[in-house]
Design an enzyme around this catalytic site. Structure first.
Site, PDB file in Angstrom:
ATOM      1  CE  LYS A 102      -8.553 -10.278  -2.485  1.00 42.38           C
ATOM      2  NZ  LYS A 102      -7.982 -10.161  -1.152  1.00 42.38           N
ATOM      3  CE  LYS A 146      -4.460  -1.484   1.802  1.00 44.57           C
ATOM      4  NZ  LYS A 146      -5.490  -1.225   2.811  1.00 44.57           N
ATOM      5  CE  LYS A 154     -12.912  -2.220  -0.227  1.00 46.61           C
ATOM      6  NZ  LYS A 154     -13.570  -2.719   0.975  1.00 46.61           N
TER       7      LYS A 154
END
Ligand code: TRP
Length: 340
Positions: free
Chosen positions: A201, A115, A204
């Site tokens: 994956k 991240k 969202k």
């Protein structure tokens, strides 16, 4: 049996969240109740501070996720459903555990590396200490079982390391302060992939809405997304082995299997030899059948602000009660005096 799990209230919940996490919560809440234990499910709104976020949207997305969880079958009368921000013990315990967590342990966390990317120096401290808050989330309640996705396994191991070191440093062997939690990782269906790329994956944050099935999608959208899902020109094999190297086909068969509660081999015993022209409409129908009632309950609930607030308030009161003794034991073990 004490089940504890958290889910971040950011972005629209999708099929991957449902099959990978939410559906499992529903099973576990029933198991926990049957075993005379508890199941705590919380919205990880404090974790949302680790990445840029919009304060105006945070509580709205929290409520939307509560509506989704309830629509999917999480029952506020069986599970303790709440948001972290209403239970200050999460933040307090995190600080107390910061004395035990080691820099070296956190430096090995792959989620932080992913991240923060190339911008390590600009990442927030919250992103770095995210796993310590996660450890506090579960240790506060003496969790025995923590349902998580494969990608969270490392954070659970860290929680165990923190618990173990704290117990060793500050408690006697016969009276440990913390229970070591076990991760529960759903076997199949844990990895639902993008409809546009079988190697990424379902997420969202994917810019293409066609890559995912949102739990709020209506029947037409679902059918359209399945029809347009990426595939290959080969017919389906008659056994799961034959799907190797065919990521997109494997993903669609995996979704079907998860929804039908069948193995991939069972699905292929029916559809082996067929092309996607036949398989896709069947998959679409199964998706609509599963998601339509969820969507309906979600739409009924989502604007009922009063009921949603009440669910969270009731859950938070119960969570504060359940977490109280461990927080006190932690202050005590550290020699911190809170007074009366
Ligand atoms: N980090 C988890 C995720 O992204 C969410 C989470 C926060 C969590 N606290 C937790 C999961 C405690 C399990 C237990 O999926």
């Amino acid at each position: 049996m004490r089940v504890v799990s958290g889910i971040q209230p950011t972005g629209q919940p999708h099929l991957g969240n449902y099959l990978g996490a939410i559906r499992n919560y529903v099973k576990l809440q029933d198991d926990a109740v049957a075993a005379g234990g508890e199941c705590l499910i919380f919205l990880a709104d404090l974790h949302a501070l680790s990445m840029p976020h919009d304060p105006k949207e945070l509580y709205a997305s929290t409520l939307e996720l509560v509506a989704t969880l309830v629509a999917c079958g999480v029952d506020p009368n069986k599970a303790v459903l709440f948001n972290q921000a209403q239970v200050p013990a999460h933040s307090e315990l995190q600080w107390l555990l910061n004395g035990t967590a080691r820099m070296g342990w956190l430096n090995r966390m792959t989620q932080f590396k992913d991240k923060s990317g190339k911008n390590r120096e600009g990442a927030s401290i919250a992103l770095f200490t995210y796993p310590v808050l996660q450890a506090a989330d579960v240790l506060l309640y003496q969790a025995t079982h923590v349902p998580v996705g494969e990608d969270q396994k490392q954070h659970l191991e860290l929680a165990r390391d923190i618990a173990q070191k704290f117990n060793k440093d500050f408690a006697s062997e016969d009276a440990p302060v913390f229970t070591l939690p076990e991760p529960i990782i759903p076997p199949e269906a844990a990895r639902i992939m993008s409809l546009r790329d079988g190697n990424a994956k379902m997420s969202k944050s994917d810019p293409s809405d066609m890559s995912r099935i949102n739990l709020a999608d209506d029947a037409d959208e679902i059918m359209k997304k399945v029809k347009k899902a990426k595939t290959d020109p080969e017919p389906l094999p008659s056994e799961a082995k034959g799907l190797e190297g065919r990521a997109e086909a494997q993903n669609l068969v995996g979704i079907y299997a998860a929804l039908a509660d069948e193995s991939m081999d069972q699905v292929l015993a029916t559809f082996g030899g067929e092309g996607f022209g036949k398989f896709k409409p069947a998959l679409g129908e199964l998706l609509v059948e599963t998601l339509a009632p969820i969507g309906e309950r979600f739409r009924e609930l989502k604007d009922d602000r009063e009921s949603l607030d009440a669910i969270l308030a009731r859950g938070a009161a119960k969570a504060r009660e359940l977490g109280g003794p461990t927080l006190t034991a932690t202050y005590d073990a550290l020699g911190l005096v809170r007074g009366k």
